[in-house]
Design an enzyme around this catalytic site. Structure first.
Site, PDB file in Angstrom:
ATOM      1  N   HIS A 149       0.645  -1.535   0.210  1.00  0.00           N
ATOM      2  CA  HIS A 149       0.212   0.231  -0.094  1.00  0.00           C
ATOM      3  C   HIS A 149       0.591   1.133  -0.072  1.00  0.00           C
ATOM      4  O   HIS A 149       2.213   1.621  -0.022  1.00  0.00           O
ATOM      5  CB  HIS A 149      -0.874   0.122   1.649  1.00  0.00           C
ATOM      6  CG  HIS A 149      -2.002  -0.741   1.448  1.00  0.00           C
ATOM      7  ND1 HIS A 149      -2.258  -1.886   2.546  1.00  0.00           N
ATOM      8  CD2 HIS A 149      -2.890  -1.188   0.408  1.00  0.00           C
ATOM      9  CE1 HIS A 149      -3.588  -2.920   2.197  1.00  0.00           C
ATOM     10  NE2 HIS A 149      -4.071  -2.248   1.095  1.00  0.00           N
ATOM     11  N   CYS A 168      -3.073   0.677  10.000  1.00  0.00           N
ATOM     12  CA  CYS A 168      -4.284  -0.595   9.333  1.00  0.00           C
ATOM     13  C   CYS A 168      -5.009  -1.376  10.340  1.00  0.00           C
ATOM     14  O   CYS A 168      -6.086  -1.577   9.526  1.00  0.00           O
ATOM     15  CB  CYS A 168      -3.134  -1.204   8.060  1.00  0.00           C
ATOM     16  SG  CYS A 168      -1.995  -2.856   9.177  1.00  0.00           S
TER      17      CYS A 168
HETATM   18  C1  CIR Z   1      -4.224  -7.847   3.171  1.00  0.00           C
HETATM   19  O1  CIR Z   1      -3.458  -7.938   2.294  1.00  0.00           O
HETATM   20  O2  CIR Z   1      -4.966  -7.262   2.684  1.00  0.00           O
HETATM   21  C2  CIR Z   1      -3.803  -7.464   4.524  1.00  0.00           C
HETATM   22  N1  CIR Z   1      -2.756  -9.210   4.888  1.00  0.00           N
HETATM   23  C3  CIR Z   1      -3.142  -6.865   5.053  1.00  0.00           C
HETATM   24  C4  CIR Z   1      -3.418  -5.375   4.841  1.00  0.00           C
HETATM   25  C5  CIR Z   1      -3.068  -4.325   6.016  1.00  0.00           C
HETATM   26  N2  CIR Z   1      -3.039  -3.199   5.363  1.00  0.00           N
HETATM   27  C6  CIR Z   1      -3.414  -1.941   6.125  1.00  0.00           C
HETATM   28  O3  CIR Z   1      -1.656  -1.504   5.599  1.00  0.00           O
HETATM   29  N3  CIR Z   1      -3.485  -1.236   5.456  1.00  0.00           N
END
Ligand code: CIR
Length: 256
Positions: free
Chosen positions: A160, A247
Site C-alpha cells: 500500500h 491498518c
Molecule cells: C491484506 O493483504 O489485505 C492484509 N493481509 C494486510 C492489510 C494491511 N493493511 C494495511 O496496511 N492498511
C-alpha cells in the site's frame, strides 16, 4: 473527542491475504495480545476505543483501516481490492454511520484505505495492486464539494501507499524512497527509513505522538533525532499478515 474503531484479531488470521511476504505461522493468541497493547496505546493518547466484534470468517478483518476513509465531513466506504476482504465493509459502514455522512465506492472501483494518505486538503491514493483509477475518480467526486483534491501516486514493491510513506508530524513524512517517489508530496520535510528496515515507513500519528513498531530500531532512532514523540508497540505477529500500525484502526474526531 477522538474515536478509534478497531476490531479484534480473527482466529482465521492465518489465512490472510499475502502479496509480498511468505506465509509464516501466526500465533493468534500473541497477535490478539499485541493488538490489545496497540489499543492501549490509542487509549493512552486520548482515543475512545470502539472495538467491533470478532469476524471468525474474515481473516484480515482486524485491518479496519482498509474499509473506509474518514474525512471531517464524510466517510467513504471503500471497495477493497482483494475479493476476500469485500465483506468486511458492511460492519464498518454501520459503525461509522452515527458519526459521518456515508458514501461508497462502486465497481469497477477498488481502493484499500491503506492506500490513502490525507495531508490537509490533499488526498493521495496509491496506485497499487489494490486501488485503481476508477476509485480515485469516485473519491474525487465525493470529496471535491468539501474542497479536497485527490491525486494518484505510483507505488512499487510494497502493498500500500502507507507501507511506503506516512505522516509523522504536521510538516513531516516518514518515507521509503525505493517504494514511492517522495517528490509527489510537495515541500513536506522528509525522514527516510533506514535502508536495513524497508518496512519501517508505516507509523501512526495520533495527537502529535507517533505509534511506532518496536521492530525498526534504526528508523526509530532517526525519528527520535528529529524530535518526533514516540510510543512503541510490538506488532510483529500482525506484521506476518502484512499489517502494521495504521491498518489496525480508523481514528477520527467526533464533536459530540
Ligand atoms: C491484506 O493483504 O489485505 C492484509 N493481509 C494486510 C492489510 C494491511 N493493511 C494495511 O496496511 N492498511
Amino acid at each position: 473527542m477522538l474515536i478509534a474503531i478497531t476490531r479484534e484479531v480473527s482466529p482465521a488470521i492465518g489465512n490472510c491475504e499475502l502479496t509480498h511476504l511468505k506465509r509464516e505461522t501466526i500465533d493468534v493468541g500473541v497477535a490478539q495480545a499485541q493488538h490489545r497493547q496497540y489499543e492501549d496505546c490509542l487509549a493512552a493518547l486520548g482515543c475512545e476505543i470502539h472495538r467491533l466484534p470478532v469476524e471468525p470468517d474474515l481473516p484480515d478483518s482486524v485491518f479496519v483501516e482498509d474499509c473506509a476513509v474518514v474525512l471531517d465531513e464524510l466517510a467513504i466506504i471503500t471497495r477493497p481490492g482483494a475479493d476476500s476482504r469485500q465483506p468486511e465493509t458492511a460492519s464498518i459502514a454501520r459503525a461509522l454511520e452515527p458519526y459521518r455522512k456515508l458514501c461508497a465506492i462502486q465497481a469497477p472501483g477498488t481502493v484499500d484505505g491503506g492506500d490513502v494518505l490525507r495531508i490537509g486538503k490533499t488526498i493521495y491514493v496509491g496506485l497499487s495492486s489494490r486501488s485503481n483509477q476508477s476509485a480515485i475518480e469516485q473519491m474525487e467526486s465525493f470529496s471535491r464539494p468539501y474542497g479536497y483534491t485527490v491525486k494518484g501516486v505510483a507505488v512499487n514493491g510494497c502493498l500500500h501507499l502507507k507501507s511506503a510513506v506516512t505522516q509523522v508530524a504536521k510538516d513531516t513524512l516518514l518515507v521509503n524512497r525505493n517504494w514511492v517517489d517522495a517528490d509527489a508530496f510537495g515541500d513536506m520535510r522528509l525522514i527516510e527509513v533506514d535502508a536495513a528496515e524497508p518496512y519501517g515507513g508505516n507509523a501512526l500519528l495520533v495527537n502529535e505522538t507517533v505509534i511506532y513498531p518496536t521492530s525498526f530500531p534504526r528508523t526509530r532512532q532517526r525519528l527520535a533525532e528529529h524530535g518526533i514523540p514516540l510510543m512503541l508497540v510490538d506488532v510483529s505477529e500482525l506484521a506476518k499478515a502484512e499489517g502494521a500500525v495504521t491498518c489496525c484502526s480508523l481514528v477520527f474526531q467526533h464533536e459530540g
